[in-house]
Design an enzyme around this catalytic site. Structure first.
Site, PDB file in Angstrom:
ATOM      1  N   LYS A  73       0.810  -1.227   0.000  1.00  0.00           N
ATOM      2  CA  LYS A  73       0.000   0.000   0.000  1.00  0.00           C
ATOM      3  C   LYS A  73       0.846   1.281   0.000  1.00  0.00           C
ATOM      4  CE  LYS A  73      -3.992  -2.104   2.292  1.00  0.00           C
ATOM      5  NZ  LYS A  73      -4.914  -2.072   3.425  1.00  0.00           N
ATOM      6  N   ASP A 109      -9.914   2.278   2.789  1.00  0.00           N
ATOM      7  CA  ASP A 109      -9.968   1.717   4.151  1.00  0.00           C
ATOM      8  C   ASP A 109     -10.481   2.774   5.133  1.00  0.00           C
ATOM      9  OD1 ASP A 109      -9.065  -0.815   3.523  1.00  0.00           O
ATOM     10  OD2 ASP A 109      -6.967  -0.370   3.980  1.00  0.00           O
ATOM     11  N   GLY A 134      -2.587  -1.155  18.080  1.00  0.00           N
ATOM     12  CA  GLY A 134      -1.844  -1.327  16.836  1.00  0.00           C
ATOM     13  C   GLY A 134      -1.395   0.008  16.267  1.00  0.00           C
ATOM     14  N   ARG A 159       2.683  -2.788  20.395  1.00  0.00           N
ATOM     15  CA  ARG A 159       3.830  -3.546  20.914  1.00  0.00           C
ATOM     16  C   ARG A 159       5.077  -2.670  20.929  1.00  0.00           C
ATOM     17  NH1 ARG A 159       5.346  -8.835  17.575  1.00  0.00           N
ATOM     18  NH2 ARG A 159       5.469  -7.259  15.925  1.00  0.00           N
ATOM     19  N   LEU A 224     -10.623  -5.159  13.514  1.00  0.00           N
ATOM     20  CA  LEU A 224     -10.482  -4.990  12.062  1.00  0.00           C
ATOM     21  C   LEU A 224     -10.165  -6.331  11.387  1.00  0.00           C
ATOM     22  CD1 LEU A 224      -8.749  -1.532  11.652  1.00  0.00           C
ATOM     23  CD2 LEU A 224     -11.098  -2.124  12.263  1.00  0.00           C
TER      24      LEU A 224
END
Ligand code: NAP
Length: 281
Positions: A73, A109, A134, A159, A224
């Site tokens: 992308k 999106d 995320g 993370r 998602l």
């Protein structure tokens, strides 16, 4: 499935990615092309990022177009000549076509995410406090959608905290978003919406990105990720009494927005939804 028998005038559309064999886009767009009886086909093409750049430009300038998925992308956003606001803000392109000799890119999106949030929370997120799990491409689209819809505050837990900080800086969202330094920072905080935008949950053995028990009150939960069954994260939310949905609505709505870019209205939503329900997972 094609809208009509293949002819010399048939237009070629494709989803470009690696891997791409699991993609539901050919089923969704095939159903929509058949419903509108359009002279076009939609395929899935697995390719490397150098080939993806050539395919984006080649397919678009040959009168077709398509979608781009992981991991291309960003490269696609650089490959197009004209970018919609959603591409400018997210640095990612998932939909391409050509107009007047120029290759255009959009990131549907963002629209798909906004529609999925509205389906789950009809009152919307204006003034809401949201936890976003995320900091990858999906989280980037989600943050853009939340900002568009007037969210009050977004806490991002990832993370790698540095990637969350970079996401906020890159999108100029310092005024409304903060990066959390580990799960401990959640300690009993209330959120109107929690968005699961990590890639965890595709495999049944994946751990949860975090436990909702670390939060206080949670109004709704959106994953998602999607699969044949409700994801583990959706099930965990529902067990806690939190209304929850997986990523299928976002998938459907981003596909509908892409189809509208290529062929205009009407978008055969019922046929696309039926194809998704038949083929999900
Ligand atoms: P991505 O750019 O690769 O980002 C992956 C994210 O998941 C990063 O935040 C990463 O954290 C985190 N992550 C990966 N493995 C982890 C682990 N073991 N523990 C904790 N965190 C982990 O991927 P993406 O493009 O954002 O896609 C994420 C998911 O969204 C995918 O499953 C994709 O299918 C889904 N998605 C759905 C739609 C839809 O229409 N429903 C649209 C787009 C994407 P680090 O930064 O620390 O590596």
């Amino acid at each position: 499935m094609t809208g009509r028998p293949i002819s010399a005038a048939t237009r070629l559309f494709a989803v470009l990615g690696d891997p791409v064999a699991h993609s539901l886009s050919p089923a969704l767009h095939g159903a929509a092309l058949a419903a509108r009886r359009l002279d076009a086909v939609y395929l899935a093409l697995r390719c490397g990022d150098r080939e993806a750049v050539g395919l984006v430009r080649g397919l678009a300038l040959a009168g077709g177009g398509g979608n781009v998925t992981v991991p291309h992308k960003r490269r696609a956003a650089e490959a197009v000549d004209r970018r919609t606001g959603a591409v400018e803000r997210t640095g990612a392109c998932n939909t391409f076509w050509s107009d007047d000799g120029a290759v255009w890119g959009d990131n549907t999106d963002v629209a798909g995410f906004r529609g999925a949030v509205t389906a789950l929370l009809p009152e919307g997120v204006a003034g809401a406090r949201v936890l976003l799990l995320g900091a990858g491409g999906a989280a980037r689209a989600a943050l853009a959608g939340l900002l568009d819809d007037g969210v009050r505050e977004v806490a991002i837990l990832n993370r790698s905290v540095d990637r969350a900080r970079e996401l906020i800086r890159g999108m100029g969202a310092e005024g409304s978003a903060t990066a959390l330094d580990g799960e401990g920072a959640l300690s009993g905080e209330d959120f109107d919406l929690v968005v699961q935008a990590t890639s965890l949950g595709l495999h049944p053995s994946d751990p949860l990105p975090t436990s909702l028990d670390r939060c206080g009150g949670v109004g709704a939960a959106l994953d998602l990720v999607y699969g044949r069954e409700p994801t583990r994260w959706v099930r965990a939310a529902r067990e806690r009494g939190v209304p929850a949905a997986d990523g299928r609505e976002m998938l459907l709505l981003q596909a509908a927005a892409a189809f509208r870019r290529w062929f205009g209205d009407p978008v055969p939503m019922a046929e696309m939804r039926a194809a998704l329900n038949e083929r999900d997972g």
